[in-house]
Design an enzyme around this catalytic site. Structure first.
Site, mmCIF file in Angstrom:
data_model
loop_
_atom_site.group_PDB
_atom_site.id
_atom_site.type_symbol
_atom_site.label_atom_id
_atom_site.label_comp_id
_atom_site.label_asym_id
_atom_site.label_seq_id
_atom_site.Cartn_x
_atom_site.Cartn_y
_atom_site.Cartn_z
ATOM 1 N N LYS A 75 0.806 -1.230 0.000
ATOM 2 C CA LYS A 75 0.000 0.000 0.000
ATOM 3 C C LYS A 75 0.839 1.281 0.000
ATOM 4 O O LYS A 75 0.431 2.285 -0.580
ATOM 5 C CB LYS A 75 -0.978 -0.012 1.182
ATOM 6 C CG LYS A 75 -2.090 -1.045 1.004
ATOM 7 C CD LYS A 75 -3.099 -1.006 2.133
ATOM 8 C CE LYS A 75 -4.171 -2.067 1.919
ATOM 9 N NZ LYS A 75 -5.175 -2.085 2.993
ATOM 10 N N ASP A 109 -10.091 2.366 2.010
ATOM 11 C CA ASP A 109 -10.232 1.712 3.323
ATOM 12 C C ASP A 109 -10.850 2.674 4.331
ATOM 13 O O ASP A 109 -11.724 2.285 5.121
ATOM 14 C CB ASP A 109 -8.861 1.261 3.855
ATOM 15 C CG ASP A 109 -8.339 0.018 3.169
ATOM 16 O OD1 ASP A 109 -9.156 -0.769 2.644
ATOM 17 O OD2 ASP A 109 -7.110 -0.172 3.155
#
Ligand code: NDP
Length: 269
Positions: A75, A109
């Site tokens: 990420k 997220d």
């Protein structure tokens, strides 16, 4: 085989990249959405070890992929790859959604977690949260809660990790030395402890009867934590609603149309 080493990437339009990747539910979730909307699209899973994301994305781009999700351990690398990024991806310091044609990075997220929270009935008025863990998903959760006006206590087994996260998030976020549920309206397990059948050492005694508990892990990995909460009379949910929400937000960013969340949830249960 439902996943591929990235050098053997098949023809597709979308994918999830990570390592390990075999366990990912994203292909089932997105392909179910395409089928429900009769979209001629394919979503696959590619194993991409740390340090190989740039090469993998170059291949995906050559193959005509339009977008990818990235998961552990990629990420931060994903954010570095992008030419532009959404404010929340910049703030969290990590991206889970890439638009390959625009070289743009996003983090779904954080808003996905908030969407799951709203579904639990906790979207209205901000309260006090205890967040366990200081890894990538904990960062997204802590920033999302703080931005929504929650006061957040963050605990990590390595105190320097929670101190760094609290310092990055600012005023309403405090690092705590022990994971005490006393006074919390919301307790979020953002550790990966459950993957090893382990449970963070939460002090449950003072927990409010109406406190809400969420484990970001889903399925079996969430059971030890949810069971510990249940033994103290607290009800909770696993990370499936957040998984669907973050996937739906990625879908909508790529395709500009509403995602069929119910279909996506059914596909991963
Ligand atoms: P990271 O590896 O980035 O962070 C894991 C964190 O858990 C670290 O703070 C780590 O501490 C801590 N930890 C691991 N084991 C233990 C333990 N036994 N006791 C206490 N702390 C522990 O992982 P992520 O943040 O990306 O993921 C965390 C969880 O969230 C996973 O279960 C993942 O599946 C889930 N997740 C769910 C999503 C969803 O959409 N539902 C989205 C993203 C993640 P240390 O640094 O000391 O090792």
């Amino acid at each position: 085989m439902s996943w591929f080493p990235w050098r053997e990437a098949p023809a597709a339009e979308y994918a999830v990249l990570g390592d390990p990747i075999a366990h990912s539910l994203s292909p089932a979730m997105h392909n179910a959405a395409y089928a429900a909307l009769e979209m001629p699209l394919r979503y696959t899973a590619l194993q991409v070890p740390a340090g190989e994301l740039d090469q993998a994305l170059a291949l995906c781009t050559r193959l005509g992929y339009r977008g990818v999700n990235v998961t552990l351990p990629l990420k931060e690398e994903a954010l570095r790859w992008a030419d532009s990024a959404s404010p929340i991806a910049m703030r969290v310091g990590a991206a889970n959604t890439l638009d390959l044609r625009r070289r743009h990075a996003d983090n779904t997220d954080a808003p996905g977690f908030m969407e799951a929270l709203r579904d639990l009935g906790l979207g209205g008025s901000p309260g006090a949260a205890l967040v366990l863990g200081a890894g990538g998903s904990a960062r997204a959760v802590v920033f999302a809660l703080a931005d929504a006006g929650w006061s957040v206590a963050v605990w990590a087994r390595r105190p320097e990790q929670s101190a760094t996260l609290a310092a990055a998030a600012g005023g309403a976020v405090q690092a705590v030395q022990e994971p005490n549920a006393d006074g919390a309206d919301l307790i979020v397990n953002a550790t990966s402890a459950g993957l090893a059948g382990d449970v963070p050492p939460v002090l449950w005694e003072g927990a409010r009867a109406k406190a809400c508990v969420m484990d970001l892990a889903y399925g079996l990995a969430a059971l030890p934590f949810l069971q510990a909460a249940r033994e103290c009379g607290l009800r909770g949910c696993d990370g499936a609603p957040m998984l669907v929400a973050q996937g739906a937000l990625a879908f909508e960013g790529w395709l500009g149309t509403g995602a069929p969340r119910g279909v996506m949830l059914t596909a991963i249960l």
